[in-house]
Design an enzyme around this catalytic site. Structure first.
Site, PDB file in Angstrom:
ATOM      1  N   HIS A 307      33.090 -75.787  60.156  1.00  0.00           N
ATOM      2  CA  HIS A 307      34.054 -76.871  60.329  1.00  0.00           C
ATOM      3  C   HIS A 307      33.355 -78.089  60.918  1.00  0.00           C
ATOM      4  CE1 HIS A 307      37.679 -79.020  61.693  1.00  0.00           C
ATOM      5  NE2 HIS A 307      38.337 -78.292  60.813  1.00  0.00           N
ATOM      6  N   ASP A 364      41.037 -73.161  56.347  1.00  0.00           N
ATOM      7  CA  ASP A 364      41.184 -73.484  54.922  1.00  0.00           C
ATOM      8  C   ASP A 364      40.904 -72.263  54.054  1.00  0.00           C
ATOM      9  OD1 ASP A 364      41.762 -76.268  55.254  1.00  0.00           O
ATOM     10  OD2 ASP A 364      39.662 -76.571  55.765  1.00  0.00           O
TER      11      ASP A 364
END
Length: 429
Positions: A307, A364
């Site tokens: 991330h 995600d």
């Protein structure tokens, strides 16, 4: 004694105050920089080192993997609260009492009807139109049916605008999907809760009795909570900067939807499934793609791992991982794409290469798995993200207006041509 930062330029020294947040974050206040230095500005592409505002909504510590809404840990909210409670918390600052929550829920249900003329606008889009483009347009179109601007000085006017968008947005999102699938538009059922009603509007079939699935709805509720706000990201900053011109709430939200559409932002969970499908088409050899990911000369990148902000495990991923396992187990889905996903996640959590680099599966990755399992079309994934992020956008817009923040107007360093004489067209070479 307050802290001071000193900047020295060509022997001249300038002092600027250092402000400290409630979580001990420090920031140099350079509001007076241009005036004090005679026009000098900073340059910070992507604003990675620039605080655009002071905010009391969300705290994020990427190094420690911490995410809190209004001081509440995301782990506790996901476990104990529902989405409407979290929406109220983000927007108004505190968790609602039982009376406040009931009123909030009832007011949203009361406003959930969408003007029939909106169907005409929806009918104007071909089925091939991307759902995010349709949703952005429909959200902007709400202005035509609510032409008055929000009086931010009036708590009642602000509340009414917030309730209207929270009520109508799920309807528009569900209609966007059903239009694409050729299904009749569903108006939902006021006897259902917010998230359960969303699921019904999306998936109810005209020839079948709708039956709620608690595991599915709980997972969807958690997903929306986990996406509800994430500090000053691209779409949130867009909502604030558009709103800083005193553009209305609906127009500002429409701009946020467009910003979220990009594959580097909200489109990441769609990119995860597209990557998994590509691996399947190539034979499903997970080991081959793990090797490609490790090869620095190979352009292939694993989507949904690591991330930009979290340098540790994404705290949201820890929560949704178990929800993904519950959904897959309950639905009993056999899907080679989801099998590939599970293998990739296992390798990433155990392989030293990924562990050392903290390339863990992020929110995600797991949200894409759940949406696929639920039957959400891949190009609707970002719409689901927008549904979750809606209360965060509203909260940020409201905070920005109530704080009377100035219109956003970034500076630049000009690197183009200098003063050039105009040459008549017949003399140009």
């Amino acid at each position: 004694m307050s802290k001071i930062a000193t900047l020295e330029i060509d022997g001249n020294k300038y002092e600027f105050p250092i402000i400290q947040g409630t979580e001990s974050e420090l920031g140099i206040d350079i509001k007076a920089l241009r005036g004090a230095t005679g026009g000098i500005t900073t340059i910070d592409p992507g604003y990675k080192n620039t605080g655009s505002c002071e905010s009391a909504i969300t705290f994020l510590d990427g190094e420690k993997g911490i995410l809190r809404y209004r001081g509440y840990a995301i782990e506790e909210l996901a476990e104990k609260a529902d989405f409407l409670e979290v929406a109220y918390l983000l927007i108004f600052g505190d968790l609602p009492t039982a009376v406040e929550l009931e009123k909030f829920s009832n007011d949203i249900k009361e406003e959930s009807h969408v003007d029939e003329d909106m169907k005409k606008i929806l009918d104007g889009f071909p089925k091939s139109a991307h759902p995010m483009g349709v949703l952005s347009s429909l959200t902007n179109a709400l202005i035509a049916f609510n032409p008055g601007s929000v009086d931010v000085a009036s708590e009642e006017a602000m509340y009414d605008a917030i309730v209207k968008i929270l009520s109508k947005f799920p309807v528009l999102a569900a209609w966007t999907m059903r239009k694409r699938q050729g299904l009749p538009l569903d108006y939902g059922n006021d006897s259902l809760g917010y998230v359960e009603n969303l699921h019904k509007m999306m998936f109810a079939r005209p020839n079948r009795t709708y039956r709620a699935n608690k595991i599915v709805n709980d997972a969807l509720d958690k997903l929306l909570i986990l996406h509800a706000d994430h500090e000053q990201n691209c779409s949130t900053s867009t909502v604030r900067i558009v709103g800083s011109s005193h553009a209305g709430l609906f127009a500002s939200l429409s701009a946020g939807i467009s910003a979220l559409w990009g594959p580097l932002h909200g489109g990441a969970n769609q990119a995860v499934i597209e990557m998994l499908e590509a691996i399947k088409r190539d034979g499903g050899d997970v080991g081959k793609y793990i090797a490609k990911a490790k090869d620095k000369n190979d352009p292939f990148r694993l989507m949904g791992f690591g991330h930009r902000v979290y340098k540790n495990f994404d705290p949201r991923a820890k929560i949704i991982k178990s929800a993904a396992e519950e959904v897959l187990g309950d639905l009993g889905i056999e899907d080679p794409v989801l099998d590939i996903a599970k293998k990739l996640a296992k390798v990433a959590l155990e392989d030293e290469y990924f562990v050392q680099r903290k390339l863990y599966p992020n929110v995600d990755f797991y949200s894409g798995i759940i949406y696929r399992a639920l039957g959400v079309p891949t190009d609707m994934f970002t719409v689901m993200f927008a549904l979750g992020r809606l209360p965060g956008w509203i909260a940020q817009w409201r905070e920005m207006r109530l704080r009377k923040e100035p219109i956003g107007r970034p500076r630049q360093i000009y690197i183009g041509e200098r003063n050039r004489p105009f040459v008549a067209v017949e003399k140009r070479k």
